[in-house]
Design a protein around this motif. Structure first.
Motif, PDB file in Angstrom:
ATOM      1  N   ILE A  63      -0.657   8.091  -3.375  1.00 36.06           N
ATOM      2  CA  ILE A  63      -0.252   7.373  -4.585  1.00 36.06           C
ATOM      3  C   ILE A  63       0.066   8.422  -5.639  1.00 36.06           C
ATOM      4  O   ILE A  63      -0.798   9.216  -6.011  1.00 36.06           O
ATOM      5  N   VAL A  64       1.311   8.429  -6.086  1.00 39.31           N
ATOM      6  CA  VAL A  64       1.739   9.287  -7.176  1.00 39.31           C
ATOM      7  C   VAL A  64       1.709   8.407  -8.417  1.00 39.31           C
ATOM      8  O   VAL A  64       2.510   7.478  -8.533  1.00 39.31           O
ATOM      9  N   ALA A  65       0.753   8.679  -9.307  1.00 42.29           N
ATOM     10  CA  ALA A  65       0.553   7.754 -10.418  1.00 42.29           C
ATOM     11  C   ALA A  65       0.286   8.477 -11.719  1.00 42.29           C
ATOM     12  O   ALA A  65      -0.252   9.573 -11.745  1.00 42.29           O
ATOM     13  N   ARG A  66       0.648   7.818 -12.795  1.00 43.04           N
ATOM     14  CA  ARG A  66       0.320   8.259 -14.138  1.00 43.04           C
ATOM     15  C   ARG A  66       0.456   7.061 -15.037  1.00 43.04           C
ATOM     16  O   ARG A  66       1.386   6.278 -14.903  1.00 43.04           O
ATOM     17  N   GLY A  67      -0.458   6.913 -15.958  1.00 46.14           N
ATOM     18  CA  GLY A  67      -0.366   5.819 -16.925  1.00 46.14           C
ATOM     19  C   GLY A  67       0.859   5.974 -17.801  1.00 46.14           C
ATOM     20  O   GLY A  67       1.591   6.958 -17.720  1.00 46.14           O
ATOM     21  N   GLY A  68       1.073   5.017 -18.642  1.00 48.58           N
ATOM     22  CA  GLY A  68       2.270   4.995 -19.478  1.00 48.58           C
ATOM     23  C   GLY A  68       2.331   6.128 -20.480  1.00 48.58           C
ATOM     24  O   GLY A  68       1.418   6.929 -20.622  1.00 48.58           O
ATOM     25  N   VAL A 124       4.529   7.232   0.507  1.00 53.39           N
ATOM     26  CA  VAL A 124       4.222   7.489  -0.898  1.00 53.39           C
ATOM     27  C   VAL A 124       4.469   6.219  -1.704  1.00 53.39           C
ATOM     28  O   VAL A 124       5.529   5.609  -1.603  1.00 53.39           O
ATOM     29  N   ILE A 125       3.461   5.862  -2.505  1.00 51.77           N
ATOM     30  CA  ILE A 125       3.604   4.775  -3.470  1.00 51.77           C
ATOM     31  C   ILE A 125       3.695   5.422  -4.835  1.00 51.77           C
ATOM     32  O   ILE A 125       2.832   6.205  -5.223  1.00 51.77           O
ATOM     33  N   SER A 126       4.744   5.098  -5.565  1.00 54.05           N
ATOM     34  CA  SER A 126       4.907   5.618  -6.918  1.00 54.05           C
ATOM     35  C   SER A 126       4.459   4.547  -7.900  1.00 54.05           C
ATOM     36  O   SER A 126       4.848   3.386  -7.804  1.00 54.05           O
ATOM     37  N   ALA A 127       3.622   4.964  -8.840  1.00 50.92           N
ATOM     38  CA  ALA A 127       3.109   4.048  -9.864  1.00 50.92           C
ATOM     39  C   ALA A 127       3.055   4.810 -11.180  1.00 50.92           C
ATOM     40  O   ALA A 127       1.993   5.105 -11.712  1.00 50.92           O
ATOM     41  N   LEU A 173      12.161   5.627  -7.397  1.00 49.53           N
ATOM     42  CA  LEU A 173      13.328   5.317  -6.566  1.00 49.53           C
ATOM     43  C   LEU A 173      13.281   6.015  -5.209  1.00 49.53           C
ATOM     44  O   LEU A 173      13.858   5.532  -4.242  1.00 49.53           O
ATOM     45  N   VAL A 174      12.595   7.147  -5.123  1.00 50.78           N
ATOM     46  CA  VAL A 174      12.524   7.921  -3.888  1.00 50.78           C
ATOM     47  C   VAL A 174      11.339   7.484  -3.020  1.00 50.78           C
ATOM     48  O   VAL A 174      11.393   7.572  -1.804  1.00 50.78           O
ATOM     49  N   ALA A 175      10.296   6.994  -3.656  1.00 52.06           N
ATOM     50  CA  ALA A 175       9.062   6.640  -2.941  1.00 52.06           C
ATOM     51  C   ALA A 175       9.303   5.513  -1.941  1.00 52.06           C
ATOM     52  O   ALA A 175      10.267   4.746  -2.047  1.00 52.06           O
ATOM     53  N   ASP A 176       8.373   5.406  -0.997  1.00 55.37           N
ATOM     54  CA  ASP A 176       8.447   4.330  -0.009  1.00 55.37           C
ATOM     55  C   ASP A 176       8.207   2.968  -0.655  1.00 55.37           C
ATOM     56  O   ASP A 176       8.725   1.955  -0.204  1.00 55.37           O
ATOM     57  N   PRO A 197       4.040  -1.467 -10.029  1.00 53.28           N
ATOM     58  CA  PRO A 197       4.325  -1.533 -11.466  1.00 53.28           C
ATOM     59  C   PRO A 197       3.347  -0.741 -12.334  1.00 53.28           C
ATOM     60  O   PRO A 197       3.701  -0.335 -13.439  1.00 53.28           O
ATOM     61  N   THR A 198       2.125  -0.516 -11.845  1.00 53.89           N
ATOM     62  CA  THR A 198       1.117   0.242 -12.585  1.00 53.89           C
ATOM     63  C   THR A 198       0.235   1.000 -11.593  1.00 53.89           C
ATOM     64  O   THR A 198       0.178   0.640 -10.409  1.00 53.89           O
ATOM     65  N   PRO A 199      -0.479   2.008 -12.051  1.00 53.66           N
ATOM     66  CA  PRO A 199      -1.419   2.695 -11.158  1.00 53.66           C
ATOM     67  C   PRO A 199      -2.482   1.758 -10.577  1.00 53.66           C
ATOM     68  O   PRO A 199      -2.832   1.858  -9.399  1.00 53.66           O
ATOM     69  N   SER A 200      -2.983   0.825 -11.366  1.00 53.05           N
ATOM     70  CA  SER A 200      -3.979  -0.135 -10.864  1.00 53.05           C
ATOM     71  C   SER A 200      -3.403  -1.002  -9.753  1.00 53.05           C
ATOM     72  O   SER A 200      -4.071  -1.271  -8.747  1.00 53.05           O
ATOM     73  N   ALA A 201      -2.171  -1.419  -9.918  1.00 56.88           N
ATOM     74  CA  ALA A 201      -1.526  -2.241  -8.885  1.00 56.88           C
ATOM     75  C   ALA A 201      -1.350  -1.442  -7.595  1.00 56.88           C
ATOM     76  O   ALA A 201      -1.497  -1.986  -6.498  1.00 56.88           O
ATOM     77  N   ALA A 202      -1.072  -0.155  -7.703  1.00 53.25           N
ATOM     78  CA  ALA A 202      -0.941   0.693  -6.512  1.00 53.25           C
ATOM     79  C   ALA A 202      -2.265   0.751  -5.764  1.00 53.25           C
ATOM     80  O   ALA A 202      -2.303   0.642  -4.536  1.00 53.25           O
ATOM     81  N   ALA A 203      -3.343   0.920  -6.491  1.00 53.47           N
ATOM     82  CA  ALA A 203      -4.665   0.966  -5.859  1.00 53.47           C
ATOM     83  C   ALA A 203      -4.976  -0.351  -5.156  1.00 53.47           C
ATOM     84  O   ALA A 203      -5.509  -0.362  -4.042  1.00 53.47           O
ATOM     85  N   GLU A 204      -4.620  -1.452  -5.769  1.00 48.44           N
ATOM     86  CA  GLU A 204      -4.863  -2.768  -5.160  1.00 48.44           C
ATOM     87  C   GLU A 204      -4.059  -2.943  -3.874  1.00 48.44           C
ATOM     88  O   GLU A 204      -4.490  -3.649  -2.962  1.00 48.44           O
ATOM     89  N   LEU A 205      -2.907  -2.288  -3.782  1.00 47.52           N
ATOM     90  CA  LEU A 205      -2.086  -2.393  -2.579  1.00 47.52           C
ATOM     91  C   LEU A 205      -2.708  -1.692  -1.378  1.00 47.52           C
ATOM     92  O   LEU A 205      -2.503  -2.108  -0.241  1.00 47.52           O
TER      93      LEU A 205
END
Length: 123
Positions: free
Chosen positions: A27-32, A57-60, A72-75, A79-87
């Motif tokens: 998960i590639v993530a960063r808050g707003g 890779v999940i981009s969040a 756009l490149v990620a698999d 919409p948010t880092p929290s949503a990525a974790a839930e996935l």
């Protein structure tokens, strides 16, 4: 991560994670933040690292309205880092159900194995 050198650090981290055994997803993530805060995720080096990843890779990055090249490149884009974790993480209820099922199967296998290995006593 943000600022000078952040894109290279992100790309290096993605490459490093691809070398570790037992990892299923990145998960590639960063808050707003402002576009400047998120800019590292628009850099070519990050896009190439995501594209080269053997792991999905999940981009969040940012919040729902923010879109970066990493998204756009990620698999998959979350919409948010929290949503990525839930996935990628099962719910507590699902984990309990899975453990209960495994416990039942293990008990049945042990009972079957014991029944096959014990001698039959005849009187």
């Amino acid at each position: 991560m943000q600022g000078e050198g952040a894109a290279a650090e992100i790309a290096a981290a993605i490459a490093d994670l691809n070398r570790f055994p037992g990892i299923d997803v990145i998960i590639v993530a960063r808050g707003g933040g402002s576009i400047e805060d998120l800019w590292a995720f628009n850099e070519e080096v990050v896009a190439r690292a995501i594209a080269a990843s053997r792991l999905p890779v999940i981009s969040a990055v940012g919040h729902e309205v923010d879109v970066t090249i990493a998204d756009l490149v990620a698999d998959l884009r979350a919409p948010t880092p929290s949503a990525a974790a839930e996935l990628v993480v099962n719910s507590k209820a699902q984990i309990i159900a899975d453990c209960t099922s495994l416990e039942r199967r293990l008990t049945q296998a042990l009972q079957h194995s014991l029944a096959r290995s014990l001698p039959v006593w005849r009187s």
